[in-house]
Every structure is written in C-alpha cells, then in structure tokens.
Design a protein around this motif. Structure first.
Motif: not given
Length: 519
Positions: A133-142, A144-148, A151-153, A180-185
């Motif tokens: 969404g537009a108002l808050n931080t998507e998990l990929a931005g919070a 710090r690692t692909v594994d974390d 796990d959150a997803y 974005g790269v972190r999200r994709a991976e």
C-alpha cells in the motif's frame, strides 16, 4: 492503495517517479532493454507462464471495517477477497502488522480476523493477502536480509493458510530499488520452498500506472521479480488517480489506455526474459484495479458506466484479473455524508441505486485465483455451547448486547449490529440480513481460548451491595471481578455491563486501560 486520507498519496507522475526512473532502470527500459535472462536462477527459454482462470477479487481494507462487516462482495459477485494491507509495524521493524495498528495476534483478538477468514472459506471464498500500500513501509523496506523478509512473509502466509499473495508496491516502497531486489529474492525463495513441498505460491505484483503504461520504476519492479526467478501470477495495475488532465476522456477510457500500454510493455519484457506466455499473450498476466466512485484526485470519478465499459474491454481481451478498491466502499454514501468529493473508506461517493461495482466488474470473471477447489457446504450439526470453553459469552435472550459485542451460539460467533436484547436467536433462519440484529463472524475455532473475566484480589475494592448507592467512579468487586460505576446507580447488577456497554451503569475496570473491551 491506502486509507481515505489520500489513498494514493499524490499524482502518478510526480517528480520522485521521474527520478526513480533514471536511477532504477537505465539498463532495463528504453529502446533496447538489456535484461540478464538467467541471473539468480532465472528460468530458461523453455519456461512458460501457465494459463490461469480469469477471476475477480475485491480488496478489503481490514482495519477500516467493524467486526460486524464481513469482507465479501455483494449482488452475486464472486467472493474472492484480497485482504489489505500487511506492512511493517514500524519503519525499522521486520514484524508484519495490519496497517501498523494490529499485529497478527492482535488482529485475531481485536478484529476476530482468523475467525472471519474461516467464515469466508465456509462461503467458498478464496482468500489472499496484500502486502504494502501507499501509506506505510512494506516489509521489504524494513527487513534487512532476504531470509528475515522471507520469514516475515511466511509468518503471514502460514497464519492465514493462503496460496496467493499480492504485493502492492507504490510510493517510496517502489522507489527503493534495494528493497525491491530483496523483495524479489525473498519471494523467489518462498516459491522454491513451496515447490519442493508440492505446493504453489501465486504472486501478483500490484503497481501504479499512467495512461501511457507502467512507470519506469514499476517496470523495473517487474524486471526484478522475473530476474530473481519469481513466477508471477501477473501484474495488476491500479487504474486510478492519474493526476493529469484527461482531456475529456472517461475513467474507463483512461484505464483502457493504461492497460493497452502495459500490455505492450509486458509483452516486450517477457519476450526478453524468454518466458513464453499463454495463447492470450500478456493479457494472461495482466489485471486491473480501479478505485470505484470518487478517486483521491478530485476530478476523477469512476462511475458505474465506467465499470461496465472496463469490464467489456477486459472480457474481450481475456484479461486475467479484475479487482477494485474497495469492497468496503461499494455502496452509496448515506444522506448525512455531506461532501462526496471527499473520499470515504466506507462508501463510493456516487449514487449506485441497487447496483454494485463488484457485480459489474466481475461479470465473466468467475474463476478462482488458485487451483484450490471450492469447498462443499455440508449441513453442520447443531452444537451445544459450553460457557466454560466458548471464546465469548453464550447468547442469552435475557441479556442486552451493545453494538459489536460478540457472542457464541450453536458453535458460531456472532457480532451485534446494534444494541439488542431478547428477540430472535442469532441464527434464526427466517430473518434476512437487514432484519437480524446479528452478523455471523465465523465458527468457533479449535484453538480458541475460553472467555474469562479479569479477577482482582479480595479486598481490592468493596464488595458490591444491592442496597448500596454508587456514583460515577466508585469501584466494587462482584464475584471476584472489578467494576467501576459510570453514573449514579443502585441495585443494578454489575455483570450486566459485560455485554451492555451502553445502558448498564457499570463497566469492567480494565476497560479504562484499553481502547476497547468487547467480549
């Protein structure tokens, strides 16, 4: 897509989008797209996108609706639902939450969300969850690692047992190419994990769009997913809030222009990734989500006629998905809402009469987003409710209940739509939805905790006396539970305040420290 206070946070063609385009995708878009075809496990030239059933599913704003409102579409529309939005609980916290307001456990308690999801499935709905969404931080931005991040997803996926996720990436989240790269991976990792278990994880990427197609940052986001090896269910474009002079074009015209341009962009991008598409081509991986009625941009209004026209175009071109923002808004605003040009998260801002946007937009889109078969409804046995194990008080015709108070009756949880006492049982089959005071929330779940009242040690407050006179602020103990008087009272049983929050002179003492106490 966001809440009513600026749902989309400004124009689609704002300066940050232009800068993001230059920074993010110089090597990706333009006259010659240079795309690494096999990086990070990208599938070979033999890879193919599977044809999927064409489906409709409206977004439901989880935190904007009372428990008594069920997230299902009306007027015969398919009941697939996309729950929105899971975001990071804070900018630097890799913990999923509903709109930063509720953690997953908190949503189960305060919103009865787990139970409502179970009820949706009882009604044969396919349930998906949207992140971002537009108002808050998507998990990929919070995270710090692909594994974390994975796990959150996965915590959300497992909690609600879902097969499809929707990634709504816009605003600053879209501009953050590192995230974005972190999200994709992370998503690629989850798909591979599911694949090894013989399970699917369908992933849709939802992006802002201009009348001339995806922004450069949006196209780069698709490229990141394909480069990481993500098998996308498709790309869903938000045909709304263009923020430009449409020069007399209708909102349907603008949406159709955006879809045609995006189709061209995706055709080229999939071809350069050597990913084969089904017979319908890029339409098979394309979805549209208009904002029904009044958009965030004052002059943009998506009408019922626009909905019909957009649906006709989508059907003719075999578009894979139709959605809308949002199920919550699919109704005419009430007479007391004075200015329909101000966006409401509870109504559309246009006179809908007896029609719904969901019914118009979903025509012909009667599939399911996943391969999960619809549940077969079987008559359930009448359950004998046990007060010692029920998650809420068992309904009684002798008690009064305030709006949103929940009860258990015959193995199901119901929420009061208004103050009520006596009357028909919550599951009375002779009453339609407008006549009954109760909304079915969902079944009693196997892991529900039994309802119990808070207790206080003897002597904490005086024992309540039927002959005593109490004024506002006086506290008493009644059967081990503390109550506080709201006004002058004598002889009125404090326990009635457990379910009657309006007319009882008593409330639980713990209610003073809580935002809301609803049994």
């Amino acid at each position: 897509m966001t809440r009513s206070t600026g749902r989309h946070a400004g124009q689609r063609l704002s300066p940050w989008r232009v800068s993001a385009a230059v920074i993010a995708v110089l090597a990706v878009v333009g006259a010659g797209i240079a795309v690494p075809m096999f990086a990070n496990g990208q599938a070979s030239a033999e890879s193919t996108v599977k044809a999927a059933p064409r489906w409709f599913g409206g977004y439901f704003d989880v935190t904007a609706a009372p428990v008594s409102e069920m997230p299902t579409s009306a007027s015969g529309a398919p009941s697939n639902v996309v729950l929105a939005f899971i975001v990071a609980e804070a900018e630097d916290s890799c913990v999923p939450s509903w709109g930063t307001y509720y953690g997953l456990e908190e949503a189960a308690t305060a919103l009865d969300l787990d139970r409502r999801v179970a009820r949706m499935r009882q009604k044969d709905a396919e349930v998906a969850v949207s992140f971002g969404g537009a108002l808050n931080t998507e998990l990929a931005g919070a995270c710090r690692t692909v594994d974390d991040l994975a796990d959150a997803y996965e915590a959300v996926i497992d909690r609600y047992d879902i097969e499809m996720i929707d990634l709504d990436v816009e605003g600053e989240n879209l501009a953050d190419t590192v995230a974005g790269v972190r999200r994709a991976e992370a998503v690629a990792q989850l798909q591979e994990k599911r694949r090894k278990k013989g399970e699917d994880l369908i992933v849709w990427l939802t992006l802002p769009v201009a009348t001339h197609g995806l922004t450069d940052a949006g196209l780069a986001s698709v490229d990141q997913m394909l480069t990481a090896g993500v098998e996308l269910g498709g790309v869903n474009v938000m045909t709304m809030d263009y923020g430009i002079d449409l020069e007399g074009a209708s909102m349907a015209d603008a949406a159709i222009s955006a879809l045609k341009a995006t189709h061209t962009q995706l055709s080229a991008l999939y071809r350069r990734h050597e990913i084969s598409l089904p017979r319908a081509g890029a339409w098979s991986v394309l979805g549209a989500t208009p904002m029904i009625g009044q958009n965030d941009v004052a002059g943009e209004v998506f009408t019922l006629d626009d909905a019909e026209e957009l649906n006709d175009f989508a059907a003719e071109n075999s578009l894979d998905r139709m959605s809308m923002w949002s199920v919550n808004r699919d109704r005419t605003c009430g007479a007391n809402y004075p200015n329909t040009e101000i966006v409401s998260d509870s109504c559309s801002g246009v006179d809908q009469g007896d029609r719904t946007f969901a019914a118009l937009l979903s025509a012909g889109f009667d599939g399911r987003p996943t391969s999960t078969p619809a549940q077969t409804q079987r008559p359930a046995p009448v359950v004998k409710d046990d007060p010692d194990t029920s998650p809420y008080p068992v309904w009684s015709k002798n008690l009064a209940y305030s709006t949103a108070v929940r009860v258990v009756w015959h193995g199901n949880v119901y929420a009061a739509k208004w103050w009520t006492r006596g009357g028909a049982e919550p599951d009375d089959p002779t009453l339609d939805g407008t006549a009954t005071a109760w909304t079915l929330v969902g079944p009693v779940l196997r892991d529900d905790e039994p309802f119990s009242l808070p207790t206080a040690a003897p002597g904490t407050y005086p024992e309540w006396s039927a002959t005593g006179i109490y004024v506002a602020g006086d506290r008493v103990l009644y059967k081990g539970t503390a109550f506080v008087a709201k006004w002058w009272t004598q002889g009125e049983d404090p326990s009635l305040g457990i379910t009657d929050h309006d007319r009882s002179p008593w409330e639980l003492v713990e209610a003073e420290a809580e935002t809301e106490v609803i049994p």
